[in-house]
Write a protein that holds these residues in place. Sequence first.
Motif, PDB file in Angstrom:
ATOM      1  N   GLU A  84      -8.290  10.249  -1.271  1.00 18.35           N
ATOM      2  CA  GLU A  84      -7.408  10.254  -2.432  1.00 18.35           C
ATOM      3  C   GLU A  84      -7.661  11.492  -3.277  1.00 18.35           C
ATOM      4  O   GLU A  84      -8.810  11.857  -3.539  1.00 18.35           O
ATOM      5  CB  GLU A  84      -7.634   8.997  -3.277  1.00 18.35           C
ATOM      6  CG  GLU A  84      -7.267   7.713  -2.544  1.00 18.35           C
ATOM      7  CD  GLU A  84      -7.516   6.479  -3.384  1.00 18.35           C
ATOM      8  OE1 GLU A  84      -6.551   5.748  -3.653  1.00 18.35           O
ATOM      9  OE2 GLU A  84      -8.674   6.269  -3.780  1.00 18.35           O
ATOM     10  N   LYS A  93      -6.405   2.509  -7.389  1.00 19.43           N
ATOM     11  CA  LYS A  93      -6.666   1.434  -6.436  1.00 19.43           C
ATOM     12  C   LYS A  93      -7.475   0.323  -7.103  1.00 19.43           C
ATOM     13  O   LYS A  93      -7.192  -0.869  -6.922  1.00 19.43           O
ATOM     14  CB  LYS A  93      -7.418   1.977  -5.220  1.00 19.43           C
ATOM     15  CG  LYS A  93      -7.731   0.907  -4.184  1.00 19.43           C
ATOM     16  CD  LYS A  93      -8.544   1.473  -3.036  1.00 19.43           C
ATOM     17  CE  LYS A  93      -8.994   0.374  -2.089  1.00 19.43           C
ATOM     18  NZ  LYS A  93      -9.860   0.899  -1.005  1.00 19.43           N
ATOM     19  N   ASP A 156       6.745   8.346   2.234  1.00 19.39           N
ATOM     20  CA  ASP A 156       5.968   7.111   2.168  1.00 19.39           C
ATOM     21  C   ASP A 156       5.179   6.793   3.432  1.00 19.39           C
ATOM     22  O   ASP A 156       4.420   5.836   3.467  1.00 19.39           O
ATOM     23  CB  ASP A 156       6.902   5.931   1.863  1.00 19.39           C
ATOM     24  CG  ASP A 156       7.391   5.949   0.426  1.00 19.39           C
ATOM     25  OD1 ASP A 156       6.849   6.751  -0.353  1.00 19.39           O
ATOM     26  OD2 ASP A 156       8.290   5.175   0.093  1.00 19.39           O
ATOM     27  N   GLY A 157       5.376   7.573   4.495  1.00 22.44           N
ATOM     28  CA  GLY A 157       4.623   7.316   5.718  1.00 22.44           C
ATOM     29  C   GLY A 157       5.338   6.429   6.703  1.00 22.44           C
ATOM     30  O   GLY A 157       4.720   5.654   7.423  1.00 22.44           O
ATOM     31  N   ASN A 177       1.867   4.417   8.447  1.00 25.13           N
ATOM     32  CA  ASN A 177       0.833   4.689   7.443  1.00 25.13           C
ATOM     33  C   ASN A 177       1.112   3.823   6.224  1.00 25.13           C
ATOM     34  O   ASN A 177       1.653   4.289   5.229  1.00 25.13           O
ATOM     35  CB  ASN A 177       0.838   6.175   7.063  1.00 25.13           C
ATOM     36  CG  ASN A 177      -0.236   6.505   6.040  1.00 25.13           C
ATOM     37  OD1 ASN A 177      -1.316   5.933   6.059  1.00 25.13           O
ATOM     38  ND2 ASN A 177       0.064   7.423   5.140  1.00 25.13           N
ATOM     39  N   CYS A 178       0.771   2.549   6.325  1.00 25.63           N
ATOM     40  CA  CYS A 178       1.085   1.600   5.252  1.00 25.63           C
ATOM     41  C   CYS A 178       0.464   2.050   3.929  1.00 25.63           C
ATOM     42  O   CYS A 178      -0.761   2.209   3.833  1.00 25.63           O
ATOM     43  CB  CYS A 178       0.566   0.211   5.605  1.00 25.63           C
ATOM     44  SG  CYS A 178       0.837  -0.999   4.282  1.00 25.63           S
ATOM     45  N   PRO A 179       1.284   2.270   2.893  1.00 27.68           N
ATOM     46  CA  PRO A 179       0.744   2.739   1.611  1.00 27.68           C
ATOM     47  C   PRO A 179      -0.062   1.685   0.864  1.00 27.68           C
ATOM     48  O   PRO A 179      -0.723   1.995  -0.119  1.00 27.68           O
ATOM     49  CB  PRO A 179       2.007   3.135   0.826  1.00 27.68           C
ATOM     50  CG  PRO A 179       3.089   2.309   1.415  1.00 27.68           C
ATOM     51  CD  PRO A 179       2.755   2.165   2.866  1.00 27.68           C
ATOM     52  N   LYS A 181      -2.179  -0.578   2.613  1.00 30.90           N
ATOM     53  CA  LYS A 181      -3.070  -1.157   3.618  1.00 30.90           C
ATOM     54  C   LYS A 181      -4.361  -1.697   3.021  1.00 30.90           C
ATOM     55  O   LYS A 181      -4.830  -2.776   3.392  1.00 30.90           O
ATOM     56  CB  LYS A 181      -3.390  -0.106   4.683  1.00 30.90           C
ATOM     57  CG  LYS A 181      -4.220  -0.638   5.833  1.00 30.90           C
ATOM     58  CD  LYS A 181      -4.425   0.421   6.900  1.00 30.90           C
ATOM     59  CE  LYS A 181      -5.240  -0.120   8.061  1.00 30.90           C
ATOM     60  NZ  LYS A 181      -5.436   0.905   9.116  1.00 30.90           N
ATOM     61  N   HIS A 194       5.895  -5.624   0.098  1.00 30.14           N
ATOM     62  CA  HIS A 194       6.227  -4.380   0.794  1.00 30.14           C
ATOM     63  C   HIS A 194       7.445  -4.563   1.697  1.00 30.14           C
ATOM     64  O   HIS A 194       8.326  -3.696   1.765  1.00 30.14           O
ATOM     65  CB  HIS A 194       5.020  -3.915   1.616  1.00 30.14           C
ATOM     66  CG  HIS A 194       5.173  -2.544   2.179  1.00 30.14           C
ATOM     67  ND1 HIS A 194       4.457  -2.099   3.264  1.00 30.14           N
ATOM     68  CD2 HIS A 194       5.981  -1.512   1.825  1.00 30.14           C
ATOM     69  CE1 HIS A 194       4.803  -0.858   3.540  1.00 30.14           C
ATOM     70  NE2 HIS A 194       5.724  -0.484   2.695  1.00 30.14           N
TER      71      HIS A 194
END
Length: 235
Positions: A84, A93, A156-157, A177-179, A181, A194
Amino acid sequence: MEPTLKVINALSDPTRYSIYQFVLKKRGEVSVQEVANKFNIHPNVARLHLSKLEDVKVITSELNKTGKGGRPARLYKSSEQVVELTFPHREYKLLSNILLEALNKLKLASGELLQDIGRQYGKQIIENILKSMNKTKDQLTYDEKLSVLASVSTMDGYCIETSESDEANELDYHVYNCPFKELINHSTQVCEMHIAYIHGLFEALFDDFEMKQQETILHECSECIYHVKVAKVAN
């Protein structure tokens, strides 16, 4: 060098950043030769780029020992470690985890509430893009709508694979690439939110569509995949 600066330095090279995106979307392992072929560069150059990405821990590697003798090949894949970058440092987070825990204890984080919020956010993102284009969804062709969706997805992946049948345009929406996860284990409602967010993206562009989840990282899959059927509009 400061770790943050190392990451910035590693990803500042356009080719290296593209290689990182390629490895990330691949999800499985890639070889030096695959990268060299994909980007039309010498294998030694590909190996150097991959090594620099591994140095900053955004990808990992291991030797592929086939047992047939000869020098084992090194294979690379995306790292599970999250890097990050915020300036100045922020703990978003941690804030997310605290808020989710507080909502759960207060019994406010109902599935329906989070899904509704997620869907509205998805719709709002698309509507803001359409507003900047000075267009409505009805003024866009199917391909133009996919282009709008792809612009959000790349950030967003996500990635999109399309196909077509007589009745509908079909596409597979891959979340490689789950934002969220790192938050899913904290609350499965995050995953439901999501899904609703993705539904909102499509809802803001298409009047008639069906979306079905085919794979999910919750079931040990490498990515989440949603199959979407968009009804064809009669001319």
